[in-house]
Design an enzyme around this catalytic site. Structure first.
Site, PDB file in Angstrom:
ATOM      1  CE  LYS A  56      -1.618   1.566   4.088  1.00  0.00           C
ATOM      2  NZ  LYS A  56      -1.325   2.952   4.471  1.00  0.00           N
ATOM      3  CG  ASN A  57       2.312   2.710   3.528  1.00  0.00           C
ATOM      4  OD1 ASN A  57       1.171   3.094   3.255  1.00  0.00           O
ATOM      5  ND2 ASN A  57       2.706   2.432   4.759  1.00  0.00           N
ATOM      6  NE  ARG A  78      -1.736  12.147   8.484  1.00  0.00           N
ATOM      7  CZ  ARG A  78      -1.792  13.350   9.029  1.00  0.00           C
ATOM      8  NH1 ARG A  78      -2.894  13.742   9.615  1.00  0.00           N
ATOM      9  NH2 ARG A  78      -0.758  14.139   9.023  1.00  0.00           N
ATOM     10  CB  CYS A 117      -4.787  10.584  12.073  1.00  0.00           C
ATOM     11  SG  CYS A 117      -3.321   9.580  12.157  1.00  0.00           S
ATOM     12  NE  ARG A 145       0.363  10.176  10.153  1.00  0.00           N
ATOM     13  CZ  ARG A 145       0.016   9.167   9.374  1.00  0.00           C
ATOM     14  NH1 ARG A 145      -1.098   8.522   9.591  1.00  0.00           N
ATOM     15  NH2 ARG A 145       0.774   8.820   8.359  1.00  0.00           N
ATOM     16  CG  ASP A 175       6.972  20.299  10.330  1.00  0.00           C
ATOM     17  OD1 ASP A 175       6.415  19.185  10.341  1.00  0.00           O
ATOM     18  OD2 ASP A 175       8.022  20.531  10.960  1.00  0.00           O
ATOM     19  CG  LEU A 176       9.896  17.802   8.651  1.00  0.00           C
ATOM     20  CD1 LEU A 176      10.415  16.459   9.129  1.00  0.00           C
ATOM     21  CD2 LEU A 176      10.919  18.905   8.926  1.00  0.00           C
ATOM     22  CG  ASP A 184       3.461   1.122   9.431  1.00  0.00           C
ATOM     23  OD1 ASP A 184       3.122   1.921  10.317  1.00  0.00           O
ATOM     24  OD2 ASP A 184       3.699   1.468   8.257  1.00  0.00           O
ATOM     25  NE  ARG A 190      -7.381   4.443   5.552  1.00  0.00           N
ATOM     26  CZ  ARG A 190      -6.725   5.432   6.127  1.00  0.00           C
ATOM     27  NH1 ARG A 190      -7.049   5.798   7.338  1.00  0.00           N
ATOM     28  NH2 ARG A 190      -5.757   6.067   5.508  1.00  0.00           N
TER      29      ARG A 190
HETATM   30  C1  EPZ Z   1       4.511   6.678   6.508  1.00  0.00           C
HETATM   31  O1  EPZ Z   1       3.786   7.751   7.093  1.00  0.00           O
HETATM   32  C2  EPZ Z   1       3.533   5.545   6.352  1.00  0.00           C
HETATM   33  N1  EPZ Z   1       2.439   5.973   5.490  1.00  0.00           N
HETATM   34  C3  EPZ Z   1       3.013   5.115   7.733  1.00  0.00           C
HETATM   35  O2  EPZ Z   1       2.202   3.976   7.571  1.00  0.00           O
HETATM   36  C4  EPZ Z   1       4.210   4.729   8.619  1.00  0.00           C
HETATM   37  O3  EPZ Z   1       3.753   4.445   9.930  1.00  0.00           O
HETATM   38  C5  EPZ Z   1       5.229   5.869   8.669  1.00  0.00           C
HETATM   39  O4  EPZ Z   1       5.603   6.277   7.317  1.00  0.00           O
HETATM   40  C6  EPZ Z   1       6.496   5.506   9.417  1.00  0.00           C
HETATM   41  O5  EPZ Z   1       7.097   4.384   8.838  1.00  0.00           O
HETATM   42  C7  EPZ Z   1       2.628   5.963   4.158  1.00  0.00           C
HETATM   43  O6  EPZ Z   1       3.675   5.618   3.643  1.00  0.00           O
HETATM   44  C8  EPZ Z   1       1.465   6.355   3.309  1.00  0.00           C
HETATM   45  P1  EPZ Z   1       6.670   9.987   8.521  1.00  0.00           P
HETATM   46  P2  EPZ Z   1       4.369   9.228   7.077  1.00  0.00           P
HETATM   47  O7  EPZ Z   1       6.569  11.282   7.804  1.00  0.00           O
HETATM   48  O8  EPZ Z   1       5.220   9.396   5.896  1.00  0.00           O
HETATM   49  C9  EPZ Z   1       7.138  13.251  11.973  1.00  0.00           C
HETATM   50  C10 EPZ Z   1       0.321   2.592   7.933  1.00  0.00           C
HETATM   51  O9  EPZ Z   1      -0.164   2.010   8.924  1.00  0.00           O
HETATM   52  N2  EPZ Z   1       6.976  14.257  10.899  1.00  0.00           N
HETATM   53  O10 EPZ Z   1       7.788   9.076   8.190  1.00  0.00           O
HETATM   54  O11 EPZ Z   1       3.242  10.163   7.299  1.00  0.00           O
HETATM   55  C11 EPZ Z   1       5.875  12.442  12.212  1.00  0.00           C
HETATM   56  O12 EPZ Z   1       4.984  13.125  13.062  1.00  0.00           O
HETATM   57  C12 EPZ Z   1       0.836   4.023   8.030  1.00  0.00           C
HETATM   58  O13 EPZ Z   1       0.368   2.088   6.803  1.00  0.00           O
HETATM   59  C13 EPZ Z   1       7.075  15.599  11.217  1.00  0.00           C
HETATM   60  O14 EPZ Z   1       7.305  15.978  12.357  1.00  0.00           O
HETATM   61  O15 EPZ Z   1       5.286   9.187   8.350  1.00  0.00           O
HETATM   62  C14 EPZ Z   1       6.436  11.156  12.792  1.00  0.00           C
HETATM   63  O16 EPZ Z   1       6.656  11.313  14.149  1.00  0.00           O
HETATM   64  C15 EPZ Z   1       0.513   4.699   9.296  1.00  0.00           C
HETATM   65  N3  EPZ Z   1       6.896  16.504  10.200  1.00  0.00           N
HETATM   66  C16 EPZ Z   1       7.773  11.003  12.063  1.00  0.00           C
HETATM   67  O17 EPZ Z   1       8.073  12.282  11.528  1.00  0.00           O
HETATM   68  C17 EPZ Z   1       6.644  16.134   8.915  1.00  0.00           C
HETATM   69  O18 EPZ Z   1       6.497  17.013   8.052  1.00  0.00           O
HETATM   70  C18 EPZ Z   1       7.772  10.017  10.910  1.00  0.00           C
HETATM   71  O19 EPZ Z   1       6.656  10.279  10.082  1.00  0.00           O
HETATM   72  C19 EPZ Z   1       6.540  14.763   8.611  1.00  0.00           C
HETATM   73  C20 EPZ Z   1       6.713  13.847   9.622  1.00  0.00           C
END
Ligand code: EPZ
Length: 423
Positions: free
Chosen positions: A23-24, A98, A122, A127, A130-131, A312, A404
């Site tokens: 999915k991801n 998202r 969520c 989530r 900003d980055l 995950d 999902r």
């Molecule tokens: C991806 O989410 C996955 N989703 C998530 O899978 C997965 O849990 C996550 O990566 C971590 O492996 C998809 O790929 C669609 P991140 P993502 O940005 O990209 C912080 C599932 O169950 N952060 O790597 O949204 C954030 O809050 C889902 O399939 C910021 O602070 O996760 C978190 O603490 C759930 N600012 C950390 O970074 C930002 O702009 C990692 O989040 C972005 C992220």
């Protein structure tokens, strides 16, 4: 009334499961079609609600697609983007999924404009994005936040830059990678995500004519190109689905063949930890055989970006450790609120204490069936796993989360002699 699943336990998994495409990986790949001047043919797309949501978002933007083949485990989809005429991801879609934010990089890069609703929080954390936004600004985009929407423009196009992520972000890396592909000059992404799904995206973009190197390491280099062309790509297998069914073998004392290619390579830390807890892995044609040793030993896990232990798979692992012979410790480092399943596991007789990001799981002799509620996607499957091992009837409410991200759960489990009933 929301969808429910009823499970009568205990049941043992025994058989083979075809692992679908990830999915991801599928979600960013679908978004990447926006970058091309020509069609993109994607194979091994998992038939999931989130994929349908992404397709309906793309359709709203003007992308045309057709499903060329369709089976229980995968779809082949051709996408064409020559009539894109809308550049907005509305709140109604973003609040459902998202990953809609993944259209930002491609639209900004190709068309110089994108408006996307801010996602909001969520079930697993705040989530922020900003980055993603800082990265786009570094590439020369103008970002304005107004009325709950991100308004991004790049009237003169994007230009390459060096972006050093303060923390590893998966979709953040993917979004900026896609933006950089058509930017002028060279972009260097430092502290980039190394997840197999990021690598899959970069591989597909290169087939489309992009010039990306270093993917799979923490430094990705993108030399901008003028345009992208037709390509065909098969989505990488879903390591999280594979890991989830591996845990099903562990928690039920059974065995399962995971079919879908080189899964061992995709799950290094997970397999190492599962071997410590008593699971036996062996390589078979086109996949991995996973067998229970009959014991569940306690382990300590700490979730980390790839190649560390995946967040995950944290909830599903916790369900199994509830039945371990001793105390396990789980540290959730990625999401600040990813222990929502704990309250539900407690209802089934588990012994878990939470202190901030740590969960102490004291193994119990048995779990018992109960009425429980799924809180997010992976938590949903953790409850299915607990229910398979528990004595008696479990009814899991709000299982729409499950659909999902896991395709054909009932059918895949039925192929391994396990019965779950949708109510
Ligand atoms: C991806 O989410 C996955 N989703 C998530 O899978 C997965 O849990 C996550 O990566 C971590 O492996 C998809 O790929 C669609 P991140 P993502 O940005 O990209 C912080 C599932 O169950 N952060 O790597 O949204 C954030 O809050 C889902 O399939 C910021 O602070 O996760 C978190 O603490 C759930 N600012 C950390 O970074 C930002 O702009 C990692 O989040 C972005 C992220």
């Amino acid at each position: 009334m929301t969808a429910k699943i009823e499970i009568i336990g205990p049941q043992k998994i025994n058989g083979a499961v075809h692992i679908s495409g990830a999915k991801n990986a599928a979600l960013p790949l679908l978004a990447a079609s926006l970058l091309s001047n020509d069609s993109l043919l994607l194979k091994n797309i998992p038939p999931l609600v989130d994929v349908r949501t992404m397709l309906s978002l793309l359709e709203e933007l003007g992308v045309s697609f057709h499903i060329i083949s369709d089976s229980v485990v995968s779809q082949t989809i051709s996408l064409k983007t020559d009539s894109v005429n809308n550049f907005t991801a509305p709140y109604e879609i973003v609040k459902k999924m998202r990953a809609s934010i993944l259209i930002l990089g491609p639209l900004l890069s190709k068309f110089g404009v994108c408006t996307v609703s801010l996602p909001g929080g969520c079930a697993i954390g705040v989530r922020p994005i900003d980055l993603h936004l800082k990265g786009m600004e570094a590439l020369g985009a103008k970002i304005e936040l107004k009325d709950g929407y991100v308004h991004a423009t790049a009237p003169n196009g994007l230009r390459g830059a060096e972006i050093d992520f303060p923390i590893v972000t998966v979709t953040g890396t993917e979004n900026i990678l896609m933006a950089a592909v058509l930017a002028s000059g060279t972009t260097v992404l430092k502290n980039a995500a190394r997840e197999p799904e990021v690598v899959d995206l970069a591989n597909c973009l290169n087939k489309m004519g992009a010039d990306i190197s270093g993917h799979g390491t923490d430094t990705i280099i993108v030399n901008g190109v003028a345009n992208l062309h037709h390509a065909e790509h098969s989505v990488v297998p879903d390591r999280i689905e594979a890991g989830t069914y591996a845990i099903a073998a562990g928690i039920t004392g059974g065995a399962v063949d995971l079919l879908g290619g080189n899964l061992r390579e995709l799950l290094p830390s997970f397999i190492e930890k599962m071997e410590q807890t008593g699971l036996i892995f062996s390589d078979i044609d086109n996949g991995l055989r996973v067998q229970s040793s009959g014991n569940i030993y306690p382990i300590d896990i700490s979730t980390e970006p790839y190649p560390g232990f995946p967040t995950d798979l944290q909830a599903q692992t916790m369900a199994m450790l509830c039945l371990a012979d001793g105390i396990s410790n789980i540290c959730e480092n990625i999401w600040e609120n990813r222990f929502m399943h704990v309250a539900e596991l407690l209802r089934m007789g588990a012994d878990i204490e939470i202190h901030n990001a740590h969960a102490k799981v004291s193994g119990v002799k048995k779990l018992t069936g109960a009425q429980v509620m799924a809180t997010d996607l992976r938590a949903s499957f953790s409850l299915v796993l607990a229910a398979l091992a528990a004595n008696g009837k479990t009814v899991i409410d709000r299982v729409y989360h499950l659909d999902r991200g896991y395709s054909c759960v009932k059918e895949k489990l039925a192929g391994c002699g396990v019965v779950i009933n949708r109510l």
